[in-house]
Motif scaffolding. Structure first.
Motif, PDB file in Angstrom:
ATOM      1  N   SER A  46       0.844  -1.195   0.000  1.00 16.17           N
ATOM      2  CA  SER A  46       0.000   0.000   0.000  1.00 16.17           C
ATOM      3  C   SER A  46       0.876   1.240   0.000  1.00 16.17           C
ATOM      4  O   SER A  46       1.782   1.367   0.815  1.00 16.17           O
ATOM      5  CB  SER A  46      -0.883   0.032   1.248  1.00 16.17           C
ATOM      6  OG  SER A  46      -1.715  -1.087   1.301  1.00 16.17           O
ATOM      7  N   LEU A  47       0.610   2.146  -0.929  1.00 20.21           N
ATOM      8  CA  LEU A  47       1.242   3.459  -0.906  1.00 20.21           C
ATOM      9  C   LEU A  47       0.495   4.313   0.110  1.00 20.21           C
ATOM     10  O   LEU A  47      -0.738   4.381   0.080  1.00 20.21           O
ATOM     11  CB  LEU A  47       1.136   4.128  -2.271  1.00 20.21           C
ATOM     12  CG  LEU A  47       2.140   3.729  -3.326  1.00 20.21           C
ATOM     13  CD1 LEU A  47       1.704   4.231  -4.690  1.00 20.21           C
ATOM     14  CD2 LEU A  47       3.505   4.271  -2.985  1.00 20.21           C
ATOM     15  N   LEU A  48       1.207   4.960   1.011  1.00 24.11           N
ATOM     16  CA  LEU A  48       0.539   5.782   2.016  1.00 24.11           C
ATOM     17  C   LEU A  48      -0.250   6.919   1.386  1.00 24.11           C
ATOM     18  O   LEU A  48      -1.264   7.346   1.918  1.00 24.11           O
ATOM     19  CB  LEU A  48       1.553   6.326   3.024  1.00 24.11           C
ATOM     20  CG  LEU A  48       1.721   5.510   4.299  1.00 24.11           C
ATOM     21  CD1 LEU A  48       2.053   4.074   4.036  1.00 24.11           C
ATOM     22  CD2 LEU A  48       2.692   6.133   5.242  1.00 24.11           C
ATOM     23  N   SER A  49       0.195   7.382   0.220  1.00 26.73           N
ATOM     24  CA  SER A  49      -0.514   8.475  -0.456  1.00 26.73           C
ATOM     25  C   SER A  49      -1.872   8.039  -0.992  1.00 26.73           C
ATOM     26  O   SER A  49      -2.712   8.879  -1.305  1.00 26.73           O
ATOM     27  CB  SER A  49       0.340   9.023  -1.595  1.00 26.73           C
ATOM     28  OG  SER A  49       0.597   8.007  -2.546  1.00 26.73           O
ATOM     29  N   GLU A  50      -2.110   6.730  -1.090  1.00 27.08           N
ATOM     30  CA  GLU A  50      -3.369   6.209  -1.610  1.00 27.08           C
ATOM     31  C   GLU A  50      -4.350   5.784  -0.508  1.00 27.08           C
ATOM     32  O   GLU A  50      -5.464   5.371  -0.809  1.00 27.08           O
ATOM     33  CB  GLU A  50      -3.104   5.012  -2.529  1.00 27.08           C
ATOM     34  CG  GLU A  50      -2.221   5.338  -3.720  1.00 27.08           C
ATOM     35  CD  GLU A  50      -2.871   6.309  -4.683  1.00 27.08           C
ATOM     36  OE1 GLU A  50      -4.082   6.190  -4.919  1.00 27.08           O
ATOM     37  OE2 GLU A  50      -2.158   7.199  -5.183  1.00 27.08           O
ATOM     38  N   ILE A  51      -3.942   5.857   0.740  1.00 30.20           N
ATOM     39  CA  ILE A  51      -4.781   5.409   1.852  1.00 30.20           C
ATOM     40  C   ILE A  51      -5.677   6.552   2.308  1.00 30.20           C
ATOM     41  O   ILE A  51      -5.252   7.707   2.377  1.00 30.20           O
ATOM     42  CB  ILE A  51      -3.904   4.901   3.019  1.00 30.20           C
ATOM     43  CG1 ILE A  51      -3.117   3.679   2.567  1.00 30.20           C
ATOM     44  CG2 ILE A  51      -4.747   4.585   4.251  1.00 30.20           C
ATOM     45  CD1 ILE A  51      -2.126   3.160   3.584  1.00 30.20           C
ATOM     46  N   SER A  52      -6.925   6.219   2.640  1.00 28.51           N
ATOM     47  CA  SER A  52      -7.894   7.196   3.138  1.00 28.51           C
ATOM     48  C   SER A  52      -8.582   6.641   4.371  1.00 28.51           C
ATOM     49  O   SER A  52      -8.603   5.429   4.593  1.00 28.51           O
ATOM     50  CB  SER A  52      -8.949   7.496   2.076  1.00 28.51           C
ATOM     51  OG  SER A  52      -8.371   8.085   0.948  1.00 28.51           O
ATOM     52  N   ILE A  53      -9.150   7.536   5.153  1.00 24.25           N
ATOM     53  CA  ILE A  53      -9.905   7.171   6.352  1.00 24.25           C
ATOM     54  C   ILE A  53     -11.368   7.506   6.101  1.00 24.25           C
ATOM     55  O   ILE A  53     -11.694   8.573   5.576  1.00 24.25           O
ATOM     56  CB  ILE A  53      -9.396   7.948   7.593  1.00 24.25           C
ATOM     57  CG1 ILE A  53      -7.907   7.638   7.836  1.00 24.25           C
ATOM     58  CG2 ILE A  53     -10.218   7.620   8.827  1.00 24.25           C
ATOM     59  CD1 ILE A  53      -7.613   6.204   8.145  1.00 24.25           C
ATOM     60  N   TYR A  54     -12.245   6.597   6.498  1.00 22.93           N
ATOM     61  CA  TYR A  54     -13.677   6.812   6.305  1.00 22.93           C
ATOM     62  C   TYR A  54     -14.196   7.913   7.222  1.00 22.93           C
ATOM     63  O   TYR A  54     -13.889   7.955   8.406  1.00 22.93           O
ATOM     64  CB  TYR A  54     -14.461   5.530   6.611  1.00 22.93           C
ATOM     65  CG  TYR A  54     -14.178   4.401   5.659  1.00 22.93           C
ATOM     66  CD1 TYR A  54     -14.563   4.478   4.322  1.00 22.93           C
ATOM     67  CD2 TYR A  54     -13.548   3.247   6.101  1.00 22.93           C
ATOM     68  CE1 TYR A  54     -14.313   3.442   3.454  1.00 22.93           C
ATOM     69  CE2 TYR A  54     -13.292   2.196   5.230  1.00 22.93           C
ATOM     70  CZ  TYR A  54     -13.680   2.305   3.909  1.00 22.93           C
ATOM     71  OH  TYR A  54     -13.428   1.268   3.047  1.00 22.93           O
TER      72      TYR A  54
END
Length: 157
Positions: A46-54
């Motif tokens: 996982s790229l950290l730049s692609e992670i999101s929080i709901y």
């Protein structure tokens, strides 16, 4: 804060920096010890730049959440990821008041804080204006060096 080349690799502790892409995967360097590893394309990365929080309004990118944590702590260390679950969720409520309490778990907050503190300890959490000013100065210095007149040979007649 730039998370473009920062990776989390499933099954491997810590964070990694993407160094080189190969035919069968890529080479990543550990932020904790600097060792390089090869990762094949079948690994869960996982790229950290692609992670999101709901959130109740949609999703919020991780980089924005980390920026809010950095501002709250004046770009210093955040609270430990080893705090109890109630403390971690209360902390996230301060940072992101509208996070989706049904879809975001304490384990998610632990990861975020662990990642933030790791990045901060490596000097990767910097104020955007300071980072852009440093980059601008570096480019300016390079162009000044490039603009120096070159010596020319004169031919005697």
């Amino acid at each position: 804060m730039n998370l473009e080349k920062i990776l989390s690799i499933s099954g491997k502790p810590g964070l990694y920096v993407l160094r080189v892409q190969t035919r069968t995967g890529f080479v990543a360097e550990s932020l904790s010890d600097g060792k390089k590893i090869t990762v094949n394309l079948k690994s869960n990365v996982s790229l950290l730049s692609e992670i999101s929080i709901y959130t109740y309004d949609g999703e919020k990118p991780l980089v924005e959440i980390m920026e809010a944590i950095a501002v709250k702590h004046n770009y210093g260390q955040a609270i430990s990821h080893k705090e109890d679950n109630a403390t971690l969720l209360a902390y996230l409520k301060e940072i992101l008041p509208n996070y989706d309490e049904d879809r975001v778990y304490a384990s998610d907050v632990k990861k975020i804080l662990n990642w933030y503190n790791t990045l901060q300890s490596k000097g990767l959490v910097v104020e955007e204006t300071a980072a852009s000013e440093a980059a601008t100065e570096a480019v300016t210095e390079e162009s000044v060096v490039a603009e120096k007149p070159k010596k020319t040979k004169t031919v005697k007649e």
